[in-house]
Write a protein that holds these residues in place. Structure first.
Motif, PDB file in Angstrom:
ATOM      1  N   LYS A  34       0.845  -1.176   0.000  1.00 26.96           N
ATOM      2  CA  LYS A  34       0.000   0.000   0.000  1.00 26.96           C
ATOM      3  C   LYS A  34       0.889   1.237   0.000  1.00 26.96           C
ATOM      4  CE  LYS A  34      -3.835   1.993   2.568  1.00 26.96           C
ATOM      5  NZ  LYS A  34      -4.739   1.833   3.694  1.00 26.96           N
ATOM      6  N   PHE A  35       0.598   2.193  -0.884  1.00 28.07           N
ATOM      7  CA  PHE A  35       1.347   3.438  -0.912  1.00 28.07           C
ATOM      8  C   PHE A  35       0.538   4.507  -1.618  1.00 28.07           C
ATOM      9  CE2 PHE A  35       2.740   0.878  -4.540  1.00 28.07           C
ATOM     10  CZ  PHE A  35       2.540   1.738  -5.603  1.00 28.07           C
ATOM     11  N   THR A  36       0.993   5.746  -1.518  1.00 27.45           N
ATOM     12  CA  THR A  36       0.373   6.885  -2.186  1.00 27.45           C
ATOM     13  C   THR A  36       1.447   7.617  -2.968  1.00 27.45           C
ATOM     14  OG1 THR A  36      -1.243   7.138  -0.402  1.00 27.45           O
ATOM     15  CG2 THR A  36      -0.898   9.049  -1.826  1.00 27.45           C
ATOM     16  N   ARG A  37       1.157   7.971  -4.191  1.00 28.71           N
ATOM     17  CA  ARG A  37       2.045   8.789  -5.020  1.00 28.71           C
ATOM     18  C   ARG A  37       1.396  10.158  -5.176  1.00 28.71           C
ATOM     19  NH1 ARG A  37       5.931   5.715  -3.989  1.00 28.71           N
ATOM     20  NH2 ARG A  37       6.314   3.915  -5.295  1.00 28.71           N
ATOM     21  N   ASN A  38       2.200  11.202  -5.311  1.00 25.71           N
ATOM     22  CA  ASN A  38       1.670  12.558  -5.321  1.00 25.71           C
ATOM     23  C   ASN A  38       2.095  13.346  -6.548  1.00 25.71           C
ATOM     24  OD1 ASN A  38       0.568  12.410  -2.559  1.00 25.71           O
ATOM     25  ND2 ASN A  38       2.718  12.141  -2.047  1.00 25.71           N
ATOM     26  N   THR A  59       5.726  16.436  -9.863  1.00 26.27           N
ATOM     27  CA  THR A  59       5.575  15.185  -9.119  1.00 26.27           C
ATOM     28  C   THR A  59       6.602  15.145  -8.002  1.00 26.27           C
ATOM     29  OG1 THR A  59       7.054  14.047 -10.662  1.00 26.27           O
ATOM     30  CG2 THR A  59       4.685  13.894 -11.102  1.00 26.27           C
ATOM     31  N   ASP A  60       6.299  14.365  -6.961  1.00 27.53           N
ATOM     32  CA  ASP A  60       7.247  14.242  -5.847  1.00 27.53           C
ATOM     33  C   ASP A  60       8.617  13.753  -6.317  1.00 27.53           C
ATOM     34  OD1 ASP A  60       5.487  15.177  -3.962  1.00 27.53           O
ATOM     35  OD2 ASP A  60       5.052  13.214  -3.074  1.00 27.53           O
ATOM     36  N   LEU A 109      -8.175   1.941 -12.918  1.00 27.49           N
ATOM     37  CA  LEU A 109      -8.349   3.331 -12.504  1.00 27.49           C
ATOM     38  C   LEU A 109      -9.339   4.060 -13.392  1.00 27.49           C
ATOM     39  CD1 LEU A 109      -7.436   5.950 -10.975  1.00 27.49           C
ATOM     40  CD2 LEU A 109      -5.712   6.194 -12.755  1.00 27.49           C
ATOM     41  N   LYS A 118       1.229  17.508  -8.280  1.00 29.98           N
ATOM     42  CA  LYS A 118       0.623  18.804  -8.013  1.00 29.98           C
ATOM     43  C   LYS A 118       0.452  19.559  -9.324  1.00 29.98           C
ATOM     44  CE  LYS A 118       1.512  23.061  -5.447  1.00 29.98           C
ATOM     45  NZ  LYS A 118       2.456  23.750  -4.556  1.00 29.98           N
TER      46      LYS A 118
END
Length: 138
Positions: A2-6, A24-25, A126, A8
């Motif tokens: 489980k993870f989150t990518r970010n 992006t991060d 998605l 903006k």
């Protein structure tokens, strides 16, 4: 796992005359320009549909590689081109053009595994996902 990518986005101005940037991060995108012109004409920069296509092609290729391995084969090369079709304000379809070099696999098995990869690829899923929106006016 489980993870989150970010990522903006910042947009300045009106829809047609404004401009924005994406970061992006990971900084693979770092204040990357986008605008009406890069989306609907031939301006310099990127656009959301192009980014969806890159994400879908990359995700599908990796998913397919895993599934081919599970079937007992090792791909030498998988090339995927994603065509994101936009019409009347909607993404209507994504066409994935796949070419693969997989020693020892036959055409039927390759087609079967590719079909499964299309169905289980997280980006394929998605495109039918719920969208959660957190909105705050400042």
């Amino acid at each position: 796992m489980k993870f989150t990518r970010n990522a903006k986005a910042q947009w300045l101005g009106s829809g047609k005359d404004g401009k924005g940037n994406l970061t992006t991060d990971s900084k693979v995108l770092n204040n990357t320009q986008y605008s009406f012109h890069t989306r609907f004409e031939d301006g310099d920069g990127t656009n959301p549909e192009e980014l969806v296509g890159a994400a879908h092609a990359g995700c599908f290729a990796m998913q397919l590689s895993f599934l081919i391995g599970e079937a007992g084969f090792t791909p030498d090369e998988l090339s995927v081109e994603a065509h994101v079709h936009f019409e009347d304000g909607s993404v209507t379809a994504v066409t994935l053009d796949l070419e693969g070099k997989v020693p020892g696999i036959d055409k039927d098995k390759f087609a079967e595994v590719a079909k499964k990869a299309k169905e289980v690829c997280p980006i394929s899923k998605l495109l039918n996902a719920d969208i959660i929106l957190n909105a705050k006016l400042i």
